[in-house]
Design a protein around this motif. Structure first.
Motif, mmCIF file in Angstrom:
data_model
loop_
_atom_site.group_PDB
_atom_site.id
_atom_site.type_symbol
_atom_site.label_atom_id
_atom_site.label_comp_id
_atom_site.label_asym_id
_atom_site.label_seq_id
_atom_site.Cartn_x
_atom_site.Cartn_y
_atom_site.Cartn_z
ATOM 1 N N GLU A 207 15.575 14.760 25.042
ATOM 2 C CA GLU A 207 16.577 13.705 25.261
ATOM 3 C C GLU A 207 17.208 13.832 26.649
ATOM 4 O OE1 GLU A 207 19.721 13.297 22.098
ATOM 5 O OE2 GLU A 207 21.029 13.468 23.849
ATOM 6 N N GLY A 208 17.580 15.053 27.023
ATOM 7 C CA GLY A 208 18.308 15.250 28.283
ATOM 8 C C GLY A 208 17.469 15.005 29.522
ATOM 9 N N LEU A 209 16.155 15.250 29.420
ATOM 10 C CA LEU A 209 15.298 15.108 30.609
ATOM 11 C C LEU A 209 14.686 13.714 30.740
ATOM 12 C CD1 LEU A 209 15.711 18.124 30.817
ATOM 13 C CD2 LEU A 209 13.276 18.401 31.267
ATOM 14 N N ARG A 210 14.907 12.876 29.730
ATOM 15 C CA ARG A 210 14.254 11.566 29.756
ATOM 16 C C ARG A 210 14.602 10.807 31.044
ATOM 17 N NH1 ARG A 210 15.931 8.978 24.829
ATOM 18 N NH2 ARG A 210 14.415 10.355 23.854
ATOM 19 N N ASP A 211 13.578 10.463 31.805
ATOM 20 C CA ASP A 211 13.721 9.690 33.052
ATOM 21 C C ASP A 211 14.599 10.363 34.101
ATOM 22 O OD1 ASP A 211 12.039 7.705 32.109
ATOM 23 O OD2 ASP A 211 13.684 6.632 31.136
ATOM 24 N N ALA A 212 14.722 11.683 34.042
ATOM 25 C CA ALA A 212 15.518 12.384 35.059
ATOM 26 C C ALA A 212 14.777 12.419 36.391
ATOM 27 C CB ALA A 212 15.825 13.805 34.599
ATOM 28 N N ASP A 213 15.548 12.320 37.498
ATOM 29 C CA ASP A 213 14.994 12.473 38.848
ATOM 30 C C ASP A 213 14.981 13.935 39.274
ATOM 31 O OD1 ASP A 213 14.816 9.580 39.887
ATOM 32 O OD2 ASP A 213 16.855 9.675 39.093
ATOM 33 N N ILE A 214 15.987 14.667 38.808
ATOM 34 C CA ILE A 214 16.141 16.083 39.188
ATOM 35 C C ILE A 214 16.376 16.892 37.917
ATOM 36 C CG2 ILE A 214 17.584 17.757 40.450
ATOM 37 C CD1 ILE A 214 16.214 15.853 42.383
ATOM 38 N N PRO A 252 7.833 11.019 36.553
ATOM 39 C CA PRO A 252 6.639 11.696 37.106
ATOM 40 C C PRO A 252 6.905 12.355 38.458
ATOM 41 C CG PRO A 252 6.105 9.466 36.350
ATOM 42 C CD PRO A 252 7.592 9.601 36.237
ATOM 43 N N ASP A 253 7.840 11.791 39.230
ATOM 44 C CA ASP A 253 8.142 12.387 40.547
ATOM 45 C C ASP A 253 9.415 13.230 40.508
ATOM 46 O OD1 ASP A 253 9.986 10.378 40.222
ATOM 47 O OD2 ASP A 253 9.765 9.556 42.257
ATOM 48 N N ALA A 254 9.795 13.691 39.311
ATOM 49 C CA ALA A 254 10.997 14.532 39.191
ATOM 50 C C ALA A 254 10.809 15.833 39.955
ATOM 51 C CB ALA A 254 11.274 14.833 37.722
ATOM 52 N N LEU A 255 11.905 16.340 40.467
ATOM 53 C CA LEU A 255 11.867 17.597 41.213
ATOM 54 C C LEU A 255 12.646 18.671 40.459
ATOM 55 C CD1 LEU A 255 12.335 16.045 44.737
ATOM 56 C CD2 LEU A 255 10.231 17.040 43.783
ATOM 57 N N GLY A 275 5.240 25.587 41.034
ATOM 58 C CA GLY A 275 4.409 24.381 41.026
ATOM 59 C C GLY A 275 4.796 23.374 42.095
ATOM 60 N N PRO A 276 4.040 22.265 42.176
ATOM 61 C CA PRO A 276 4.243 21.289 43.249
ATOM 62 C C PRO A 276 5.569 20.524 43.163
ATOM 63 C CG PRO A 276 2.598 20.510 41.662
ATOM 64 C CD PRO A 276 2.903 21.925 41.302
ATOM 65 N N GLN A 277 6.201 20.512 41.997
ATOM 66 C CA GLN A 277 7.474 19.775 41.879
ATOM 67 C C GLN A 277 8.690 20.666 42.158
ATOM 68 O OE1 GLN A 277 5.667 18.093 38.094
ATOM 69 N NE2 GLN A 277 7.343 16.645 38.371
ATOM 70 N N SER A 278 8.436 21.935 42.455
ATOM 71 C CA SER A 278 9.540 22.885 42.636
ATOM 72 C C SER A 278 10.108 22.859 44.051
ATOM 73 C CB SER A 278 9.054 24.300 42.321
ATOM 74 O OG SER A 278 10.034 25.246 42.683
ATOM 75 N N LEU A 279 11.444 22.848 44.142
ATOM 76 C CA LEU A 279 12.131 22.897 45.438
ATOM 77 C C LEU A 279 12.822 24.238 45.660
ATOM 78 C CD1 LEU A 279 13.929 19.403 45.482
ATOM 79 C CD2 LEU A 279 11.792 20.039 46.621
ATOM 80 N N ILE A 280 12.465 25.227 44.855
ATOM 81 C CA ILE A 280 13.258 26.460 44.819
ATOM 82 C C ILE A 280 13.269 27.195 46.172
ATOM 83 C CG2 ILE A 280 13.460 28.728 43.688
ATOM 84 C CD1 ILE A 280 12.429 27.273 41.096
ATOM 85 N N ALA A 281 12.119 27.273 46.827
ATOM 86 C CA ALA A 281 12.090 27.957 48.137
ATOM 87 C C ALA A 281 12.873 27.157 49.174
ATOM 88 C CB ALA A 281 10.647 28.155 48.591
ATOM 89 N N GLU A 282 12.780 25.835 49.096
ATOM 90 C CA GLU A 282 13.498 25.000 50.064
ATOM 91 C C GLU A 282 15.015 25.121 49.884
ATOM 92 O OE1 GLU A 282 11.840 21.097 50.563
ATOM 93 O OE2 GLU A 282 13.703 20.370 51.448
ATOM 94 N N GLN A 283 15.456 25.299 48.630
ATOM 95 C CA GLN A 283 16.887 25.504 48.391
ATOM 96 C C GLN A 283 17.392 26.705 49.193
ATOM 97 O OE1 GLN A 283 16.177 25.060 43.885
ATOM 98 N NE2 GLN A 283 18.393 24.949 44.055
ATOM 99 N N VAL A 284 16.588 27.752 49.249
ATOM 100 C CA VAL A 284 17.010 28.959 49.975
ATOM 101 C C VAL A 284 17.136 28.656 51.471
ATOM 102 C CG1 VAL A 284 16.431 31.338 50.523
ATOM 103 C CG2 VAL A 284 15.963 30.452 48.229
ATOM 104 N N GLU A 285 16.167 27.930 52.018
ATOM 105 C CA GLU A 285 16.250 27.566 53.443
ATOM 106 C C GLU A 285 17.510 26.730 53.699
ATOM 107 O OE1 GLU A 285 13.100 25.106 55.076
ATOM 108 O OE2 GLU A 285 13.969 25.237 57.083
#
Ligand code: CP
Length: 305
Positions: A207-214, A252-255, A275-285
């Motif tokens: 329910e919580g993730l339905r159509d989420a962008d992030i 589908p393009d959720a991050l 994975g390809p949808q992960s921004l975790i390394a970029e968060q550190v930068e």
């Protein structure tokens, strides 16, 4: 502003100004020559009463890139171990005339108290389960660089919201910039009255993730669960851990984001984290850039600036 104690108290225009400044710092940080001299001659002390990898090191790098003299106070080998209090420790350091004190403490409100007792600028690097403002700023910068405007985005913050200063600061910031914020997790890990912060509460990932962008995952903070409900790791991962199947509920393009440190296999599947949808390394930068922006903004209000 003389201090940065929380997202609470910042106007949307303050937040946007900091994000714009941080964009410039990203460019500086990607150059071969990374030094500016806006903090030349200034002294910054990092005073961390709780463990940190990302926040402390990025504040150190940020201060050095701006030309400050940065001192990392080693709390473990300090007189705190002999019983010296937070306030006495801070006032002792204040007597050495630093310009900026960056503080992390396990008690909510400790950094606000300290700011009233010292004459220098104070930055909150995390106080208990209360606020972690630079984390929310770096998360917003990361989101904005991928999605453009934050207004109208659906952001699902998932897991141990109860113990999370990251969640609280993000809720305040994302609401201020017009996102739709959801919190998702077991009711035992949801603060009472959280809906008063302008979020909707969801009891299942479906329910919580339905159509989420992030999809923003939180660390299960077992060290703060003294005596209270401690879920089993296997059960937790089954219901609340972000794997590819649950990520499929989002757009589908959720991050995917996580402030770190991660518990792989507890709140997030390594396959998703890497994975390809992960921004975790970029968060550190972005953490370095945002902390440079905050230090630079405060520098404009230092005496004799
Ligand atoms: N996200 C974050 O605050 O990480 P550290 O505890 O490693 O600083």
């Amino acid at each position: 502003h003389k201090h940065l104690l929380g997202i609470e108290g910042l106007a949307p225009s303050d937040i946007l100004d900091l994000l714009d400044k941080a964009e410039e710092e990203v460019l500086v940080s990607r150059q071969v020559e990374k030094k500016k001299n806006v903090l030349r001659g200034r002294t910054q002390i990092n005073l961390f009463f709780e463990a940190s990898t990302r926040t402390q090191s990025s504040f150190e790098i940020a201060g050095k890139r701006l030309g400050a003299d940065v001192m990392n106070m080693s709390v473990a080998s300090s007189s705190v171990k002999k019983g010296e209090t937070l306030i006495d420790t801070a006032q002792t350091l204040n007597a050495m005339r630093p310009d900026i004190l960056v503080v992390r403490h396990h008690a909510a409100g400790a950094v606000h108290l300290l700011a009233r007792k010292v004459s220098c600028s104070v930055i909150n690097a995390g106080d208990g389960a209360h606020e972690h403002p630079t984390q929310a700023l770096l998360d917003a910068l990361t989101i904005r660089r991928h999605k453009g405007d934050i207004r109208g985005l659906v952001v699902a913050i998932c897991g141990d919201v109860l113990h999370s200063r990251v969640a609280r600061s993000n809720i305040l910031l994302l609401n201020a910039l017009g996102a739709e914020v959801r919190v998702v997790g077991p009711s035992t890990l949801m603060p009472k009255g959280i809906d008063r912060l302008g979020v909707t509460v969801h009891k299942t990932m479906r329910e919580g993730l339905r159509d989420a962008d992030i999809v923003m995952m939180l660390r299960l903070q077992r060290e703060r669960m003294n005596g209270s409900f401690v879920p089993s790791v296997r059960e937790y991962f089954r219901y609340w851990g972000l794997d590819q199947e649950k990520l499929g509920y989002a757009k589908p393009d959720a991050l995917v984001m996580h402030p770190g440190p991660m518990n792989r296999g507890v709140e997030i599947d390594p396959e998703v984290a890497d994975g390809p949808q992960s921004l975790i390394a970029e968060q550190v930068e972005m953490g370095v850039a945002v902390r440079m922006a905050v230090l630079e903004a405060l520098a404009e209000h230092l005496p004799n600036a």
